[in-house]
Design a protein around this motif. Structure first.
Motif, PDB file in Angstrom:
ATOM      1  N   GLY A  55       0.785  -1.235   0.000  1.00  0.00           N
ATOM      2  CA  GLY A  55       0.000   0.000   0.000  1.00  0.00           C
ATOM      3  C   GLY A  55       0.812   1.277   0.000  1.00  0.00           C
ATOM      4  N   LEU A  56       1.973   1.251  -0.635  1.00  0.00           N
ATOM      5  CA  LEU A  56       2.787   2.456  -0.717  1.00  0.00           C
ATOM      6  C   LEU A  56       2.307   3.325  -1.874  1.00  0.00           C
ATOM      7  N   ASP A  57       2.626   4.597  -1.837  1.00  0.00           N
ATOM      8  CA  ASP A  57       2.191   5.493  -2.908  1.00  0.00           C
ATOM      9  C   ASP A  57       3.354   5.893  -3.819  1.00  0.00           C
ATOM     10  N   TYR A  58       4.419   5.091  -3.851  1.00  0.00           N
ATOM     11  CA  TYR A  58       5.563   5.387  -4.707  1.00  0.00           C
ATOM     12  C   TYR A  58       6.202   4.093  -5.183  1.00  0.00           C
ATOM     13  N   ASN A  59       6.885   4.176  -6.334  1.00  0.00           N
ATOM     14  CA  ASN A  59       7.751   3.123  -6.837  1.00  0.00           C
ATOM     15  C   ASN A  59       8.725   3.753  -7.825  1.00  0.00           C
ATOM     16  N   TYR A  60       9.574   2.949  -8.405  1.00  0.00           N
ATOM     17  CA  TYR A  60      10.652   3.484  -9.227  1.00  0.00           C
ATOM     18  C   TYR A  60      10.237   3.882 -10.637  1.00  0.00           C
ATOM     19  N   GLU A  61       9.002   3.659 -11.039  1.00  0.00           N
ATOM     20  CA  GLU A  61       8.611   3.857 -12.433  1.00  0.00           C
ATOM     21  C   GLU A  61       8.747   5.306 -12.901  1.00  0.00           C
ATOM     22  N   ARG A  62       8.415   6.274 -12.083  1.00  0.00           N
ATOM     23  CA  ARG A  62       8.578   7.687 -12.487  1.00  0.00           C
ATOM     24  C   ARG A  62      10.051   8.039 -12.646  1.00  0.00           C
ATOM     25  N   LEU A  63      10.892   7.551 -11.731  1.00  0.00           N
ATOM     26  CA  LEU A  63      12.322   7.804 -11.855  1.00  0.00           C
ATOM     27  C   LEU A  63      12.897   7.094 -13.076  1.00  0.00           C
ATOM     28  N   GLU A  64      12.386   5.895 -13.359  1.00  0.00           N
ATOM     29  CA  GLU A  64      12.825   5.160 -14.548  1.00  0.00           C
ATOM     30  C   GLU A  64      12.477   5.950 -15.814  1.00  0.00           C
ATOM     31  N   PHE A  65      11.278   6.495 -15.871  1.00  0.00           N
ATOM     32  CA  PHE A  65      10.859   7.311 -17.010  1.00  0.00           C
ATOM     33  C   PHE A  65      11.766   8.524 -17.166  1.00  0.00           C
ATOM     34  N   LEU A  66      12.049   9.193 -16.064  1.00  0.00           N
ATOM     35  CA  LEU A  66      12.928  10.360 -16.100  1.00  0.00           C
ATOM     36  C   LEU A  66      14.319   9.967 -16.584  1.00  0.00           C
ATOM     37  N   GLY A  67      14.858   8.890 -16.064  1.00  0.00           N
ATOM     38  CA  GLY A  67      16.183   8.430 -16.482  1.00  0.00           C
ATOM     39  C   GLY A  67      16.229   8.064 -17.954  1.00  0.00           C
ATOM     40  N   ASP A  68      15.190   7.381 -18.442  1.00  0.00           N
ATOM     41  CA  ASP A  68      15.128   7.037 -19.861  1.00  0.00           C
ATOM     42  C   ASP A  68      15.091   8.294 -20.720  1.00  0.00           C
ATOM     43  N   SER A  69      14.357   9.302 -20.275  1.00  0.00           N
ATOM     44  CA  SER A  69      14.260  10.550 -21.028  1.00  0.00           C
ATOM     45  C   SER A  69      15.595  11.283 -21.076  1.00  0.00           C
ATOM     46  N   VAL A  70      16.286  11.345 -19.962  1.00  0.00           N
ATOM     47  CA  VAL A  70      17.597  11.999 -19.906  1.00  0.00           C
ATOM     48  C   VAL A  70      18.585  11.261 -20.795  1.00  0.00           C
ATOM     49  N   LEU A  71      18.585   9.940 -20.708  1.00  0.00           N
ATOM     50  CA  LEU A  71      19.477   9.135 -21.547  1.00  0.00           C
ATOM     51  C   LEU A  71      19.178   9.351 -23.025  1.00  0.00           C
ATOM     52  N   SER A  72      17.912   9.455 -23.382  1.00  0.00           N
ATOM     53  CA  SER A  72      17.514   9.704 -24.761  1.00  0.00           C
ATOM     54  C   SER A  72      18.066  11.037 -25.274  1.00  0.00           C
ATOM     55  N   VAL A  73      18.001  12.071 -24.451  1.00  0.00           N
ATOM     56  CA  VAL A  73      18.529  13.375 -24.836  1.00  0.00           C
ATOM     57  C   VAL A  73      20.040  13.294 -25.051  1.00  0.00           C
ATOM     58  N   ILE A  74      20.733  12.632 -24.175  1.00  0.00           N
ATOM     59  CA  ILE A  74      22.195  12.530 -24.266  1.00  0.00           C
ATOM     60  C   ILE A  74      22.603  11.771 -25.521  1.00  0.00           C
TER      61      ILE A  74
END
Length: 90
Positions: A55-74
């Protein structure tokens, strides 16, 4: 189970995430890694299934999305500069 770290005893429960989290914190201390926001590391190592089960309200998926986006830009910038003669789609 308990771990002694810098004269502090960290008690580990049967909960697997607490055990893993304590190991990471010990590694941070061992290698002198300092962080301003330990919660970001907790989020980064929390799987969606664990979130649903406990019942947590967080997981790594948002950070994963952010990391994928940053990597894509680079990577995009690198390819753009390395191959200026290529057109779109090559």
């Amino acid at each position: 189970m308990q771990i002694l770290s810098n004269n502090r005893i960290i008690f580990i429960t049967n909960n697997n995430i607490n055990y893993v989290w304590a190991l990471f914190m010990n590694l941070f201390e061992k290698f002198g890694i300092k962080t301003n926001n330990e919660h970001l590391y907790e989020i980064a190592f929390t799987h969606g299934s664990y979130t649903a089960e406990y019942g947590l309200d967080y997981n790594y998926e948002r950070l994963e999305f952010l990391g994928d986006s940053v990597l894509s830009v680079i990577v995009s910038e690198y390819l753009y500069k390395k191959y200026p003669q290529y057109e779109e789609g090559k």
